[in-house]
Design an enzyme around this catalytic site. Structure first.
Site, PDB file in Angstrom:
ATOM      1  N   THR A 130      43.395  -1.309  -6.632  1.00  0.00           N
ATOM      2  CA  THR A 130      42.080  -1.495  -6.018  1.00  0.00           C
ATOM      3  C   THR A 130      41.586  -0.226  -5.314  1.00  0.00           C
ATOM      4  O   THR A 130      42.395   0.628  -4.923  1.00  0.00           O
ATOM      5  CB  THR A 130      42.175  -2.642  -4.982  1.00  0.00           C
ATOM      6  OG1 THR A 130      40.973  -2.699  -4.238  1.00  0.00           O
ATOM      7  CG2 THR A 130      43.324  -2.446  -4.009  1.00  0.00           C
ATOM      8  N   ASP A 131      40.278  -0.170  -5.089  1.00  0.00           N
ATOM      9  CA  ASP A 131      39.707   0.935  -4.304  1.00  0.00           C
ATOM     10  C   ASP A 131      40.069   0.814  -2.822  1.00  0.00           C
ATOM     11  O   ASP A 131      39.970   1.784  -2.071  1.00  0.00           O
ATOM     12  CB  ASP A 131      38.181   1.020  -4.491  1.00  0.00           C
ATOM     13  CG  ASP A 131      37.429  -0.265  -4.159  1.00  0.00           C
ATOM     14  OD1 ASP A 131      38.064  -1.252  -3.722  1.00  0.00           O
ATOM     15  OD2 ASP A 131      36.195  -0.285  -4.335  1.00  0.00           O
ATOM     16  N   GLU A 132      40.502  -0.391  -2.403  1.00  0.00           N
ATOM     17  CA  GLU A 132      40.760  -0.601  -0.971  1.00  0.00           C
ATOM     18  C   GLU A 132      41.917   0.249  -0.456  1.00  0.00           C
ATOM     19  O   GLU A 132      42.061   0.437   0.754  1.00  0.00           O
ATOM     20  CB  GLU A 132      41.044  -2.084  -0.678  1.00  0.00           C
ATOM     21  CG  GLU A 132      39.921  -2.968  -1.147  1.00  0.00           C
ATOM     22  CD  GLU A 132      39.809  -4.287  -0.415  1.00  0.00           C
ATOM     23  OE1 GLU A 132      40.502  -4.485   0.587  1.00  0.00           O
ATOM     24  OE2 GLU A 132      39.011  -5.116  -0.871  1.00  0.00           O
ATOM     25  N   TYR A 155      46.384  -6.710   2.830  1.00  0.00           N
ATOM     26  CA  TYR A 155      46.209  -6.728   1.365  1.00  0.00           C
ATOM     27  C   TYR A 155      46.208  -5.304   0.818  1.00  0.00           C
ATOM     28  O   TYR A 155      46.963  -4.974  -0.110  1.00  0.00           O
ATOM     29  CB  TYR A 155      44.901  -7.432   0.988  1.00  0.00           C
ATOM     30  CG  TYR A 155      44.441  -7.118  -0.422  1.00  0.00           C
ATOM     31  CD1 TYR A 155      45.117  -7.633  -1.529  1.00  0.00           C
ATOM     32  CD2 TYR A 155      43.348  -6.274  -0.655  1.00  0.00           C
ATOM     33  CE1 TYR A 155      44.710  -7.317  -2.825  1.00  0.00           C
ATOM     34  CE2 TYR A 155      42.947  -5.958  -1.940  1.00  0.00           C
ATOM     35  CZ  TYR A 155      43.620  -6.486  -3.027  1.00  0.00           C
ATOM     36  OH  TYR A 155      43.231  -6.162  -4.304  1.00  0.00           O
ATOM     37  N   LYS A 159      48.920  -3.390  -1.712  1.00  0.00           N
ATOM     38  CA  LYS A 159      48.566  -2.794  -3.004  1.00  0.00           C
ATOM     39  C   LYS A 159      48.944  -1.301  -3.002  1.00  0.00           C
ATOM     40  O   LYS A 159      49.448  -0.785  -4.004  1.00  0.00           O
ATOM     41  CB  LYS A 159      47.073  -2.943  -3.285  1.00  0.00           C
ATOM     42  CG  LYS A 159      46.598  -4.365  -3.525  1.00  0.00           C
ATOM     43  CD  LYS A 159      47.199  -5.033  -4.743  1.00  0.00           C
ATOM     44  CE  LYS A 159      46.659  -4.488  -6.047  1.00  0.00           C
ATOM     45  NZ  LYS A 159      47.197  -5.260  -7.212  1.00  0.00           N
TER      46      LYS A 159
HETATM   47  P1  NAD Z   1      43.182 -13.603  -8.528  1.00  0.00           P
HETATM   48  O1  NAD Z   1      43.645 -13.933  -7.153  1.00  0.00           O
HETATM   49  O2  NAD Z   1      41.987 -14.276  -9.085  1.00  0.00           O
HETATM   50  O3  NAD Z   1      44.359 -13.871  -9.562  1.00  0.00           O
HETATM   51  C1  NAD Z   1      45.694 -13.510  -9.304  1.00  0.00           C
HETATM   52  C2  NAD Z   1      46.586 -14.203 -10.327  1.00  0.00           C
HETATM   53  O4  NAD Z   1      47.937 -13.815 -10.085  1.00  0.00           O
HETATM   54  C3  NAD Z   1      46.535 -15.741 -10.251  1.00  0.00           C
HETATM   55  O5  NAD Z   1      46.431 -16.283 -11.539  1.00  0.00           O
HETATM   56  C4  NAD Z   1      47.871 -16.088  -9.614  1.00  0.00           C
HETATM   57  O6  NAD Z   1      48.354 -17.370 -10.003  1.00  0.00           O
HETATM   58  C5  NAD Z   1      48.756 -14.969 -10.111  1.00  0.00           C
HETATM   59  N1  NAD Z   1      49.922 -14.738  -9.242  1.00  0.00           N
HETATM   60  C6  NAD Z   1      49.927 -14.600  -7.900  1.00  0.00           C
HETATM   61  N2  NAD Z   1      51.173 -14.433  -7.449  1.00  0.00           N
HETATM   62  C7  NAD Z   1      51.973 -14.404  -8.549  1.00  0.00           C
HETATM   63  C8  NAD Z   1      53.370 -14.235  -8.729  1.00  0.00           C
HETATM   64  N3  NAD Z   1      54.198 -14.063  -7.687  1.00  0.00           N
HETATM   65  N4  NAD Z   1      53.875 -14.277  -9.986  1.00  0.00           N
HETATM   66  C9  NAD Z   1      53.038 -14.464 -11.045  1.00  0.00           C
HETATM   67  N5  NAD Z   1      51.718 -14.663 -10.915  1.00  0.00           N
HETATM   68  C10 NAD Z   1      51.189 -14.604  -9.686  1.00  0.00           C
HETATM   69  O7  NAD Z   1      43.000 -12.024  -8.543  1.00  0.00           O
HETATM   70  P2  NAD Z   1      41.958 -11.133  -9.336  1.00  0.00           P
HETATM   71  O8  NAD Z   1      40.726 -11.011  -8.545  1.00  0.00           O
HETATM   72  O9  NAD Z   1      41.907 -11.560 -10.734  1.00  0.00           O
HETATM   73  O10 NAD Z   1      42.694  -9.714  -9.247  1.00  0.00           O
HETATM   74  C11 NAD Z   1      43.596  -9.287 -10.257  1.00  0.00           C
HETATM   75  C12 NAD Z   1      44.174  -7.947  -9.862  1.00  0.00           C
HETATM   76  O11 NAD Z   1      43.131  -7.000  -9.725  1.00  0.00           O
HETATM   77  C13 NAD Z   1      44.900  -7.969  -8.517  1.00  0.00           C
HETATM   78  O12 NAD Z   1      46.037  -7.141  -8.640  1.00  0.00           O
HETATM   79  C14 NAD Z   1      43.911  -7.366  -7.545  1.00  0.00           C
HETATM   80  O13 NAD Z   1      44.577  -6.706  -6.503  1.00  0.00           O
HETATM   81  C15 NAD Z   1      43.179  -6.393  -8.438  1.00  0.00           C
HETATM   82  N6  NAD Z   1      41.787  -6.119  -8.041  1.00  0.00           N
HETATM   83  C16 NAD Z   1      40.884  -7.129  -7.928  1.00  0.00           C
HETATM   84  C17 NAD Z   1      39.562  -6.847  -7.615  1.00  0.00           C
HETATM   85  C18 NAD Z   1      38.506  -7.925  -7.485  1.00  0.00           C
HETATM   86  O14 NAD Z   1      37.360  -7.611  -7.161  1.00  0.00           O
HETATM   87  N7  NAD Z   1      38.813  -9.180  -7.750  1.00  0.00           N
HETATM   88  C19 NAD Z   1      39.164  -5.523  -7.388  1.00  0.00           C
HETATM   89  C20 NAD Z   1      40.118  -4.526  -7.476  1.00  0.00           C
HETATM   90  C21 NAD Z   1      41.420  -4.823  -7.831  1.00  0.00           C
HETATM   91  O1  TDX Z   2      32.306 -15.184   3.513  1.00  0.00           O
HETATM   92  C1  TDX Z   2      32.268 -13.945   3.326  1.00  0.00           C
HETATM   93  N1  TDX Z   2      31.312 -13.227   3.993  1.00  0.00           N
HETATM   94  C2  TDX Z   2      31.200 -11.876   3.876  1.00  0.00           C
HETATM   95  O2  TDX Z   2      30.322 -11.269   4.505  1.00  0.00           O
HETATM   96  C3  TDX Z   2      33.151 -13.250   2.440  1.00  0.00           C
HETATM   97  C4  TDX Z   2      34.208 -13.980   1.689  1.00  0.00           C
HETATM   98  C5  TDX Z   2      33.016 -11.882   2.344  1.00  0.00           C
HETATM   99  N2  TDX Z   2      32.084 -11.203   3.050  1.00  0.00           N
HETATM  100  C6  TDX Z   2      31.988  -9.744   2.918  1.00  0.00           C
HETATM  101  C7  TDX Z   2      33.286  -8.992   3.137  1.00  0.00           C
HETATM  102  C8  TDX Z   2      33.150  -7.797   2.216  1.00  0.00           C
HETATM  103  O3  TDX Z   2      32.437  -6.770   2.875  1.00  0.00           O
HETATM  104  O4  TDX Z   2      31.625  -9.471   1.555  1.00  0.00           O
HETATM  105  C9  TDX Z   2      32.305  -8.301   1.059  1.00  0.00           C
HETATM  106  C10 TDX Z   2      33.123  -8.706  -0.152  1.00  0.00           C
HETATM  107  O5  TDX Z   2      34.158  -9.552   0.310  1.00  0.00           O
HETATM  108  P1  TDX Z   2      35.280 -10.145  -0.687  1.00  0.00           P
HETATM  109  O6  TDX Z   2      34.620 -10.856  -1.802  1.00  0.00           O
HETATM  110  O7  TDX Z   2      36.278 -10.857   0.141  1.00  0.00           O
HETATM  111  O8  TDX Z   2      35.872  -8.809  -1.320  1.00  0.00           O
HETATM  112  P2  TDX Z   2      36.551  -7.508  -0.661  1.00  0.00           P
HETATM  113  O9  TDX Z   2      37.137  -7.791   0.646  1.00  0.00           O
HETATM  114  O10 TDX Z   2      35.558  -6.373  -0.768  1.00  0.00           O
HETATM  115  O11 TDX Z   2      37.752  -7.275  -1.720  1.00  0.00           O
HETATM  116  C11 TDX Z   2      37.521  -7.407  -3.137  1.00  0.00           C
HETATM  117  O12 TDX Z   2      37.406  -6.160  -3.759  1.00  0.00           O
HETATM  118  C12 TDX Z   2      38.570  -5.373  -3.804  1.00  0.00           C
HETATM  119  C13 TDX Z   2      38.644  -8.212  -3.797  1.00  0.00           C
HETATM  120  O13 TDX Z   2      38.767  -9.466  -3.151  1.00  0.00           O
HETATM  121  C14 TDX Z   2      39.935  -7.472  -3.764  1.00  0.00           C
HETATM  122  O14 TDX Z   2      40.940  -8.179  -4.486  1.00  0.00           O
HETATM  123  C15 TDX Z   2      39.739  -6.133  -4.388  1.00  0.00           C
HETATM  124  O15 TDX Z   2      40.900  -5.364  -4.313  1.00  0.00           O
END
Ligand code: NAD
Ligand code: TDX
Length: 367
Positions: A130-132, A155, A159
């Site tokens: 992630t960018d975080e 988190y 990562k």
């Molecule tokens: P998500 O939470 O929707 O899905 C995570 C999946 O991993 C789920 O299906 C869960 O059951 C599985 N999982 C969790 N723990 C596990 C374990 N111990 N063993 C096997 N499976 C397990 O997450 P997402 O949003 O799809 O993110 C996927 C990846 O991308 C993550 O690594 C996250 O850090 C990264 N990422 C997500 C975002 C975003 O915006 N969603 C952005 C940047 C990076």
């Molecule tokens: O109820 C809310 N109100 C609000 O203002 C929620 C859930 C979020 N927010 C804000 C927090 C953040 O500034 O919105 C922005 C986005 O929040 P999230 O959807 O929780 O995402 P973020 O914290 O940016 O992280 C996401 O991007 C990077 C993903 O959840 C991560 O898995 C990924 O690594």
């Protein structure tokens, strides 16, 4: 035919990736390993049938015996690790699972990959991060692959730790590992705890819309299919030991996104009698916006510089934000069964813990 092990393939991005690869490379065998935590959902993978091209295994990436057995039996050519605890707010409520899955789980996968792949350059380990990990930006600039790590939430720290392990396994053992760091994804099958689906669902239902702090935080939004095409590109063309930033080139303030979602739902409801009957609401849904207590340690701004992906591989995003956020709203409106099943379950307990004491926030000034 390649054999690709996809961990976390029942989650939001993982399932989009599996469906994307099924179409883009129908000859590949996809093996999904997923623990099916609260965020994993087999309904995301509906239509895929067990067979030579696809298998689903329910299991934990922390289980070394299981993971090693999968490597021995399936002999994958590529591993794409999506499995993680992914929600920042949950990491603040309870960081333990984040350390367990995101750090120890990644370590376990790396150990199994080291034993099976060794330093074979043809066997690739793609770690989705992630960018975080880069921390928070001021008003200018963007994260490059050279930006120092500075994670701020449990988190992000978990990562970052896994990214460092991946790097070390390449440098020490020659594992052909690559890390991708991407920005906020949006699209179908995103769990309703995340900003965009949460706001769509609450707005539809006429519930308050909790915007943290002043709503001026900025995220760089990447449509999930563009992320999938980027990972596909990295599998084929990425250089072992490298990291690649993947972004949407679509920075938006949270408050603007929430306002846009409100307008899109107001418009849809006005044009769709059945929807209006199912979710009656008078006036503008922007009136549901509430500024609530901020997320502790809330990063102000993320932006990804993805020049490396663009220059080295010619990869680019196809989705324009305004068009695809509208399509995303449409998907949630048209797939109510998918999220209604989720929000009727364990999710409500989380929602109460996260938002119960927060909803006394103020509404934005009119105009
Ligand atoms: P998500 O939470 O929707 O899905 C995570 C999946 O991993 C789920 O299906 C869960 O059951 C599985 N999982 C969790 N723990 C596990 C374990 N111990 N063993 C096997 N499976 C397990 O997450 P997402 O949003 O799809 O993110 C996927 C990846 O991308 C993550 O690594 C996250 O850090 C990264 N990422 C997500 C975002 C975003 O915006 N969603 C952005 C940047 C990076
Ligand atoms: O109820 C809310 N109100 C609000 O203002 C929620 C859930 C979020 N927010 C804000 C927090 C953040 O500034 O919105 C922005 C986005 O929040 P999230 O959807 O929780 O995402 P973020 O914290 O940016 O992280 C996401 O991007 C990077 C993903 O959840 C991560 O898995 C990924 O690594």
């Amino acid at each position: 035919m390649r054999r690709i092990l996809v961990t976390g393939g029942a989650g939001f991005i993982g399932s989009n990736f599996v469906l994307y690869m099924r179409k883009a490379h129908p000859e590949d065998r996809l093996i999904v390993l997923d623990r099916l935590t609260y965020a994993g959902n087999l309904a995301n993978l509906i239509g895929l049938e067990e067979g030579p091209e696809y298998s689903f295994i329910r299991g934990d990436i922390n289980d070394l015996d299981l993971v090693s057995g999968i490597f021995r039996k399936e002999e994958p050519d590529v591993v794409v690790n999506f499995a993680a605890e992914s929600h920042v707010d949950r990491s603040i409520l309870g960081p333990g699972e984040f350390v367990r899955t995101n750090i120890n789980g990644a370590f376990t996968l790396l150990e199994a990959a080291r034993a099976c792949f060794g330093a074979n350059p043809a066997k690739r380990f793609i770690h989705v991060s992630t960018d975080e990990v880069y921390g928070s930006l001021g008003p200018e600039g963007a994260f490059t692959e050279e930006t120092p790590y500075s994670p701020n939430s449990p988190y992000a720290a978990s990562k970052a730790a896994s990214d460092h392990l991946v790097r070390a396994y390449h440098h020490t053992y020659g594992l052909a590992a690559i890390t991708t760091n991407c920005s906020n994804n949006y699209g179908p099958f995103q769990f309703p705890e995340k900003l965009i689906p949460l706001m769509i669902i609450n707005a539809l239902k006429g519930k308050e819309l909790p915007v943290y702090g002043d709503g001026q935080n900025v995220r760089d939004w990447l449509y999930v299919a563009d992320h999938c095409s980027a990972i596909d590109t990295v599998i084929e063309k990425g250089r072992a030991g490298e990291t690649y930033n993947i972004g949407g080139r679509s920075e938006r303030r949270n408050i603007d996104i929430v306002g846009l979602i409100c307008s899109l739902i107001d418009e849809r409801a006005a044009a769709d009698k059945k929807l209006k009957e199912a979710y009656p609401f008078e006036g503008s849904r922007k009136g549901l916006i509430r500024f609530v207590k901020d997320r502790p340690g809330h990063d102000r701004r993320y932006a990804i510089d993805c020049t490396k992906m663009e220059k080295e591989f010619g990869w680019t995003q196809k989705a324009a934000f305004e068009e695809w956020i509208k399509k995303t709203v449409d998907w949630y409106v048209e797939n109510r069964d998918w999220w209604e099943r989720i929000i009727s379950g364990e999710y409500m307990g989380y929602y109460e813990t996260q938002y119960g004491g927060r909803m006394s926030g103020r509404a934005p000034a009119k105009g």
